[in-house]
Design an enzyme around this catalytic site. Structure first.
Site, PDB file in Angstrom:
ATOM      1  N   GLY A 100      18.116  29.714 -43.179  1.00  0.00           N
ATOM      2  CA  GLY A 100      18.155  29.543 -41.719  1.00  0.00           C
ATOM      3  C   GLY A 100      19.019  28.375 -41.288  1.00  0.00           C
ATOM      4  O   GLY A 100      19.536  27.620 -42.118  1.00  0.00           O
ATOM      5  N   ARG A 103      20.751  22.936 -39.816  1.00  0.00           N
ATOM      6  CA  ARG A 103      21.348  21.867 -39.017  1.00  0.00           C
ATOM      7  C   ARG A 103      22.333  22.424 -37.996  1.00  0.00           C
ATOM      8  O   ARG A 103      23.319  21.791 -37.655  1.00  0.00           O
ATOM      9  CB  ARG A 103      22.024  20.848 -39.907  1.00  0.00           C
ATOM     10  CG  ARG A 103      23.017  21.468 -40.865  1.00  0.00           C
ATOM     11  CD  ARG A 103      23.856  20.410 -41.405  1.00  0.00           C
ATOM     12  NE  ARG A 103      24.669  20.921 -42.495  1.00  0.00           N
ATOM     13  CZ  ARG A 103      25.545  20.178 -43.104  1.00  0.00           C
ATOM     14  NH1 ARG A 103      25.697  18.921 -42.748  1.00  0.00           N
ATOM     15  NH2 ARG A 103      26.271  20.666 -44.067  1.00  0.00           N
ATOM     16  N   ARG A 192      30.612  24.560 -32.827  1.00  0.00           N
ATOM     17  CA  ARG A 192      31.206  25.790 -33.368  1.00  0.00           C
ATOM     18  C   ARG A 192      31.071  26.901 -32.333  1.00  0.00           C
ATOM     19  O   ARG A 192      30.071  26.968 -31.610  1.00  0.00           O
ATOM     20  CB  ARG A 192      30.449  26.240 -34.626  1.00  0.00           C
ATOM     21  CG  ARG A 192      30.565  25.303 -35.770  1.00  0.00           C
ATOM     22  CD  ARG A 192      30.331  26.045 -37.077  1.00  0.00           C
ATOM     23  NE  ARG A 192      28.928  26.442 -37.272  1.00  0.00           N
ATOM     24  CZ  ARG A 192      28.446  26.775 -38.466  1.00  0.00           C
ATOM     25  NH1 ARG A 192      29.240  26.758 -39.528  1.00  0.00           N
ATOM     26  NH2 ARG A 192      27.188  27.125 -38.611  1.00  0.00           N
ATOM     27  N   ASP A 269      24.336  33.940 -47.387  1.00  0.00           N
ATOM     28  CA  ASP A 269      24.029  33.303 -46.095  1.00  0.00           C
ATOM     29  C   ASP A 269      25.289  32.714 -45.459  1.00  0.00           C
ATOM     30  O   ASP A 269      25.259  32.285 -44.310  1.00  0.00           O
ATOM     31  CB  ASP A 269      22.957  32.220 -46.264  1.00  0.00           C
ATOM     32  CG  ASP A 269      23.320  31.204 -47.331  1.00  0.00           C
ATOM     33  OD1 ASP A 269      23.527  31.614 -48.490  1.00  0.00           O
ATOM     34  OD2 ASP A 269      23.411  30.011 -47.013  1.00  0.00           O
ATOM     35  N   ASP A 279      31.159  28.626 -42.292  1.00  0.00           N
ATOM     36  CA  ASP A 279      30.556  27.556 -43.092  1.00  0.00           C
ATOM     37  C   ASP A 279      31.581  26.895 -44.016  1.00  0.00           C
ATOM     38  O   ASP A 279      31.626  27.150 -45.221  1.00  0.00           O
ATOM     39  CB  ASP A 279      29.348  28.053 -43.891  1.00  0.00           C
ATOM     40  CG  ASP A 279      28.090  28.031 -43.029  1.00  0.00           C
ATOM     41  OD1 ASP A 279      28.233  27.866 -41.798  1.00  0.00           O
ATOM     42  OD2 ASP A 279      26.989  28.169 -43.564  1.00  0.00           O
TER      43      ASP A 279
HETATM   44  P1  AMP Z   1      25.320  25.608 -46.930  1.00  0.00           P
HETATM   45  O1  AMP Z   1      25.412  25.680 -48.413  1.00  0.00           O
HETATM   46  O2  AMP Z   1      25.983  24.416 -46.315  1.00  0.00           O
HETATM   47  O3  AMP Z   1      25.738  26.861 -46.266  1.00  0.00           O
HETATM   48  O4  AMP Z   1      23.776  25.400 -46.576  1.00  0.00           O
HETATM   49  C1  AMP Z   1      22.739  26.182 -47.101  1.00  0.00           C
HETATM   50  C2  AMP Z   1      21.495  25.961 -46.291  1.00  0.00           C
HETATM   51  O5  AMP Z   1      21.145  24.577 -46.278  1.00  0.00           O
HETATM   52  C3  AMP Z   1      21.582  26.383 -44.833  1.00  0.00           C
HETATM   53  O6  AMP Z   1      20.345  26.936 -44.484  1.00  0.00           O
HETATM   54  C4  AMP Z   1      21.838  25.089 -44.133  1.00  0.00           C
HETATM   55  O7  AMP Z   1      21.429  25.111 -42.794  1.00  0.00           O
HETATM   56  C5  AMP Z   1      21.001  24.104 -44.936  1.00  0.00           C
HETATM   57  N1  AMP Z   1      21.475  22.721 -44.846  1.00  0.00           N
HETATM   58  C6  AMP Z   1      22.598  22.196 -45.374  1.00  0.00           C
HETATM   59  N2  AMP Z   1      22.689  20.880 -45.100  1.00  0.00           N
HETATM   60  C7  AMP Z   1      21.596  20.549 -44.371  1.00  0.00           C
HETATM   61  C8  AMP Z   1      21.095  19.348 -43.787  1.00  0.00           C
HETATM   62  N3  AMP Z   1      21.741  18.194 -43.889  1.00  0.00           N
HETATM   63  N4  AMP Z   1      19.940  19.417 -43.105  1.00  0.00           N
HETATM   64  C9  AMP Z   1      19.263  20.567 -43.004  1.00  0.00           C
HETATM   65  N5  AMP Z   1      19.655  21.719 -43.541  1.00  0.00           N
HETATM   66  C10 AMP Z   1      20.801  21.727 -44.213  1.00  0.00           C
HETATM   67 MG    MG Z   2      25.608  27.914 -44.786  1.00  0.00          MG
END
Ligand code: AMP
Ligand code: MG
Length: 529
Positions: A100, A103, A192, A269, A279
């Site tokens: 989900g 952030r 975004r 995701d 992303d």
């Molecule tokens: P990503 O690999 O950046 O696409 O992130 C994978 C998941 O981790 C997604 O659900 C992001 O929203 C969550 N996420 C990444 N960084 C953070 C953060 N600093 N705080 C909260 N959720 C995060």
């Molecule tokens: Mg992501």
């Protein structure tokens, strides 16, 4: 500033989590949860992209304090109720369960010039989906996302966009290389913008919950809002939808391959249901051409998301989407047929894409050998992908192989170390390439001069001259962290015209410098952002 209007679709079509408080939890039977952006009293926008003008904002709107307040989350658009979307996903080949918007906070949706746009802040605070994260983002990763989203758009590659980049005014703790050296960095917020931020993982989330009613609602909403050409209903419509997503995903990845873009984290995701690049984390553009390269150190061991594997991973991700959609379709043969179409179309698009890059009218089966030899040669001795294709357009039909080699020689790293054997292979390839190109010329009704001009134009319209190399992004970051945004503005300006000659920016048309070879941020990036 003219008031922005909120014209919601996602929140009206799909159910809201009944729990309204913002705390970390597992959510079921809902598509989104309410989440307010944090108040950042010292936030300040440091860059606004030209997307603002495309969306109808004028210079005076951008300078209006309301613009800054809205796009840093300090002020809400009338009638909007910010929220975070729930989704799940496969990360590095494994089911990860609920993820989900950890952030990202969705602010509002608006229809502008007949096009629906959703506005979302990244880094504006925690949500029910933040898991162990803080919901924040740092300046370095936000600069990379802001610049690359816009660079990809100008490269003609489907992508989410970035409207603005702001400092949150607060410090954020990050351990960049996950080695126990955590440090404070400036926090940042990116706004975004995309028609929708729905990912493959949204469908996987409902499928995993066994909630077929919600899965159907989400699919119907996605089709009616974003795939208006699909007019049928039931199984046929869902199959058409899956075919369309498959085609768009392949098209997007073929664009990545064309310009040497490596996404770095192709988890399901991070796959947009609209076929948009989404992303921007540890991404990178190839400097030396290398199928095994990934900028993501987290993926160093298996290199699952390396450049050469991206088309195959796209297919793997589509298989996960097919599994998620299965309850609505219940026809594995038809779904498999669509997945098979990805493979055949990949072969066709790879050949036609290479023909375009090499300046040919089209590639035939008989060209495969020459293309394959090039792929091998590019790996034999480090060759800069961008420089190579751009310089190749200057090779003329009547050049001798030696002259042609001189033309492309600026694209080789460590030219002095090239072995005689490899040099000879290059000479032989260039000779055959010249013959192949001459063949097109002989068949063409154009004069030789007009043919040469058309060929150069074709090549330069498909092979960019200016890309966001990691070391360039790092130079922007280093300056910005010192409060100097001039490099950011310059690089942003350069990336708006990637295919045009811009002599004032030729310092950026160069191989990766030695100092950047192993530097953190340049060749090595982590998911810490
Ligand atoms: P990503 O690999 O950046 O696409 O992130 C994978 C998941 O981790 C997604 O659900 C992001 O929203 C969550 N996420 C990444 N960084 C953070 C953060 N600093 N705080 C909260 N959720 C995060
Ligand atoms: Mg992501």
């Amino acid at each position: 500033m003219k008031p922005l209007s909120h014209q919601p679709s996602f929140t009206t079509a799909l159910p809201q989590d009944a729990e309204e408080k913002n705390f970390i939890r597992q959510v079921q039977g809902a598509a989104y949860s309410l989440a307010q952006p944090l108040k950042f009293p010292n936030s300040a926008i440091i860059h606004v992209s030209d997307l603002a003008y495309e969306l109808g904002f004028k210079e005076e709107d951008i300078n209006d304090s309301t613009f800054e307040a809205v796009f840093t989350g300090q002020e809400l658009v009338k009638g909007s109720t910010p929220y975070a979307m729930g989704y799940a996903g496969h990360q590095f080949g494994h089911w990860a369960g609920q993820l989900g918007d950890g952030r990202a906070i969705n602010l509002f949706e608006s229809i502008i010039n007949g096009q629906r746009w959703a506005f979302q802040l990244k880094g504006a605070g925690p949500t029910p989906y933040s898991r162990r994260g803080d919901g924040l983002a740092v300046l370095r990763s936000s600069i990379r996302e802001h610049l690359c989203s816009e660079a990809m758009h100008h490269l003609g590659i489907p992508t989410t966009r970035s409207l603005s980049l702001a400092l949150s005014g607060e410090q954020v703790l990050r351990d960049v290389m996950y080695d126990g050296n955590a440090a404070y960095e400036p926090g940042a917020i990116v706004c975004r913008v995309a028609p929708s931020f729905i990912r493959f993982g949204h469908f996987e989330w409902f499928a995993a919950q066994g909630d077929h009613e919600l899965l159907k609602k989400l699919t119907d909403y996605t089709i009616s809002t974003f795939y208006p050409d699909i007019t049928g209903s039931g199984k046929e419509a869902y199959l058409e939808f899956f075919q369309e997503v498959t085609d768009r995903t392949l098209k997007m990845i073929m664009h990545w391959q064309r310009v040497g873009f490596v996404h770095g984290v192709m988890n399901t995701d991070n796959m947009s249901i609209l076929g948009l690049t989404i992303d921007y984390g540890p991404f990178g553009f190839l400097d030396p051409y290398d199928h095994s390269w990934t900028p993501n150190t987290t993926d160093n061991q298996h290199k699952r998301y390396r450049y050469g594997a991206q088309p195959e991973i796209g297919l793997w991700n589509l298989l996960q989407l097919a599994n998620a959609l299965f309850p609505l379709i219940e026809d594995s043969k038809a779904l498999q047929g669509i997945l098979n179409s990805y493979k055949t179309r990949y072969q066709q698009q790879y050949l036609s894409g290479m023909a375009e890059k090499l300046g040919w009218q089209k590639a035939n089966a008989s060209d495969i050998e020459l293309i394959q030899r090039l792929e091998n040669l590019l790996h034999e001795h480090e060759t800069d992908m961008t420089l190579f294709y751009r310089e190749l357009s200057k090779v003329e039909i009547d050049h001798s192989p030696e002259d042609a080699f001189k033309v492309i020689s600026m694209s080789f790293y460590e030219l002095a170390q090239m072995t005689k054997k490899i040099k000879n292979q290059w000479l032989s390839w260039l000779e055959d390439y010249g013959k192949r190109t001459k063949h097109d010329n002989d068949k063409s009704s154009l004069t030789s001069v007009a043919f040469a001009k058309a060929r150069t134009q074709q090549m330069n319209a498909t092979n960019p001259k200016y890309i966001l190399r990691n070391y360039i992004a790092q130079m922007v970051i280093d300056a910005a962290e010192q409060g100097d945004y001039s490099v950011l503005r310059e690089v942003y300006d350069m990336l708006k015209r990637p295919y045009e000659e811009q002599p004032q920016y030729d310092q950026w048309y160069a191989k990766r410098p030695d100092w950047a070879k192993d530097k953190v941020g340049c060749s090595r990036l982590s998911c810490s952002s």
